[in-house]
Design a protein around this motif. Structure first.
Motif: not given
Length: 157
Positions: A82-100
């Motif tokens: 489920p975490v892998s799916r959630a991360w994949s969804g974030l990457f698809a929705a926000y291609p430039e997303v990164r965590i600082a």
């Protein structure tokens, strides 16, 4: 001349020490035993690996970072998938997303992290992303449980 011996000093708990007065008396803090330092260092390292994997889009690293029976309280799920799916969804929705990571505090097997998610909507200012607060527990070198809140808008908001 007689030498009088003093009564023995009261024994302190071996993993605490007095640090000074507070309104009630003395406060005690935990002083980690030698082995506990390793737990703290391991917990910090696992936390860093998780955020590094997120920023690198490395979903395969999740298997080495999260315990098999990992519990995500924000997602309401158990397991790595489920975490892998959630991360994949974030990457698809926000291609430039990164965590600082702004702050990482470790107490034994628990880690508290304040971070900013850049490249996603919901930040307090136009050029910043939403703030996240996460607490997770590390056991055996893997994250076993995570609690968290973020300013990331939910779907439909």
């Amino acid at each position: 001349m007689s030498h009088r011996s003093r009564p023995p000093a009261p024994l302190e708990h071996p993993v605490s020490r007095r640090i000074g007065p507070d309104p009630v008396g003395f406060r005690r803090i935990r002083v980690p035993r030698t082995g506990e330092t390793l737990v703290t260092d391991d917990a910090r390292a696992v936390g860093r690996r998780m955020y590094t994997a997120f920023n690198a889009r490395d979903l395969t690293a999740l298997g080495a970072i999260l315990a098999e029976d990992f519990v995500s309280h924000p997602l309401g799920t158990t397991g790595v998938a489920p975490v892998s799916r959630a991360w994949s969804g974030l990457f698809a929705a926000y291609p430039e997303v990164r965590i600082a990571v702004e702050d990482m505090l470790v107490d034994g097997d628990k880690v508290a992290v304040r971070s900013v998610m850049h490249g996603a909507p919901g930040g307090a200012a136009p050029d910043t992303g939403p703030t996240m607060m996460e607490i997770f527990r590390v056991v055996g070198g893997r994250i076993t449980e995570l609690w968290g809140v973020s300013g990331l808008p939910r779907r439909g908001e």
